[in-house]
Design an enzyme around this catalytic site. Structure first.
Site, short mmCIF file in Angstrom:
data_model
loop_
_atom_site.label_atom_id
_atom_site.label_comp_id
_atom_site.label_asym_id
_atom_site.label_seq_id
_atom_site.Cartn_x
_atom_site.Cartn_y
_atom_site.Cartn_z
N GLU A 225 38.64 35.05 23.75
CA GLU A 225 40.18 35.32 24.18
C GLU A 225 40.05 34.86 25.65
OE1 GLU A 225 41.60 38.95 21.36
OE2 GLU A 225 40.49 39.51 23.43
N ASP B 47 46.53 46.16 31.45
CA ASP B 47 44.99 46.08 31.86
C ASP B 47 44.28 47.10 32.87
OD1 ASP B 47 44.14 43.87 30.07
OD2 ASP B 47 45.46 42.58 31.14
#
Length: 271
Positions: A52, A63
């Site tokens: 990824e 995140d």
């Protein structure tokens, strides 16, 4: 006979080898373009089945601290959507069979436009796109553009996803389903495996097991990877890999050997 996609081939190979697929997240252009390219190629060589490629963005709301810091480093080194596409293309030339998923946020895609983005992603050799903050039920223009280019749209499913939501999300999905094991941001620790185990089983039943299910968030060690592999088709490791890179760079070392060793430990745990 239709040739299977690189993503489908990766999961098929893992099944044939009686193990679960290892999916590794790395932030593109962290700490710089060339090192990032080397890290991605090395990750595939060390045993990662899918990469990824995190597209650097200034507001990575999903995140945690590790990836937020990586995003800042990458942006400071000139990273962004354009550099991530170039990075994907560079990795594709060197590792023609390694599946690469562009992992990012909606804003850069929206600014470029779904169709120009999908065309550029196909030219770069991307296999899939995972967009954190573009809900699938509002992404028909994007999913149609990706489909026209033969690129899989990989959706996120969460502990809060209802059966109705699962059915809706899976409708335009390809490659694999990404199940987020925890609510909140990346980088937290997964302690309770029973809840995600049960929800993954429910998703399999709802979708007829049409696509592999990979589980991510909170997986930082071989032991955790092994535990998740007992009920998932793939295990996603992100923040822990980013920290390995950060720590090696902070110590003035080439991060490639450290990342390779970490990946091998994860791969060994998956069988």
């Amino acid at each position: 006979m239709t040739t299977p996609s690189r993503l489908a081939a990766a999961f098929s190979r893992a099944r044939q080898e009686r193990r679960k697929a290892l999916i590794l997240y790395l932030t593109g252009n962290d700490p710089d373009f060339e090192t990032s390219r080397r890290l991605m190629v090395a990750a595939g060589r060390a045993g990662a089945d899918v990469i990824e490629l995190g597209v650097p963005f200034s507001d990575p709301s999903a995140d945690g601290p590790a990836i937020q810091a990586a995003m800042r480093r990458a942006l400071g080194a000139g990273g962004g959507l354009a550099s991530s596409l170039s990075l994907c293309q560079a990795v594709r030339r060197e590792s023609p069979d390694l599946p690469v998923v562009l992992f990012g946020y909606a804003n850069p895609i929206f600014v470029r436009g779904p169709r120009p983005f999908a065309s550029a992603a196909a030219e770069a050799g991307a296999d899939g796109v995972l967009c954190v903050d573009w809900p699938p039920d509002e992404a028909s223009e994007l999913t149609a553009a990706l489909r026209a280019q033969g690129i899989d749209f990989i959706p996120l499913l969460a502990p809060t996803s209802t059966p109705e939501r699962v059915r809706l999300v899976v409708r335009d999905a390809g490659g694999f389903l990404y199940y987020v094991s925890l609510t909140g941001i990346t980088g937290r620790t997964l302690d309770d495996y029973q809840a995600p185990r049960q929800h993954v089983a429910e998703i399999r039943a709802l979708t007829g097991d049409r696509l592999p299910i990979a589980v991510g968030f909170g997986i930082a060690s071989p032991a955790q990877a092994r535990a998740v592999a007992s009920f998932a088709d793939g295990v996603v490791v992100g923040s822990a890999a980013v920290r390995v890179v950060e720590e090696a760079c902070a110590a003035g070392r080439d991060p490639v050997p450290a990342l390779e060793a970490f990946i091998r430990s994860l791969r060994d745990a998956l069988g």
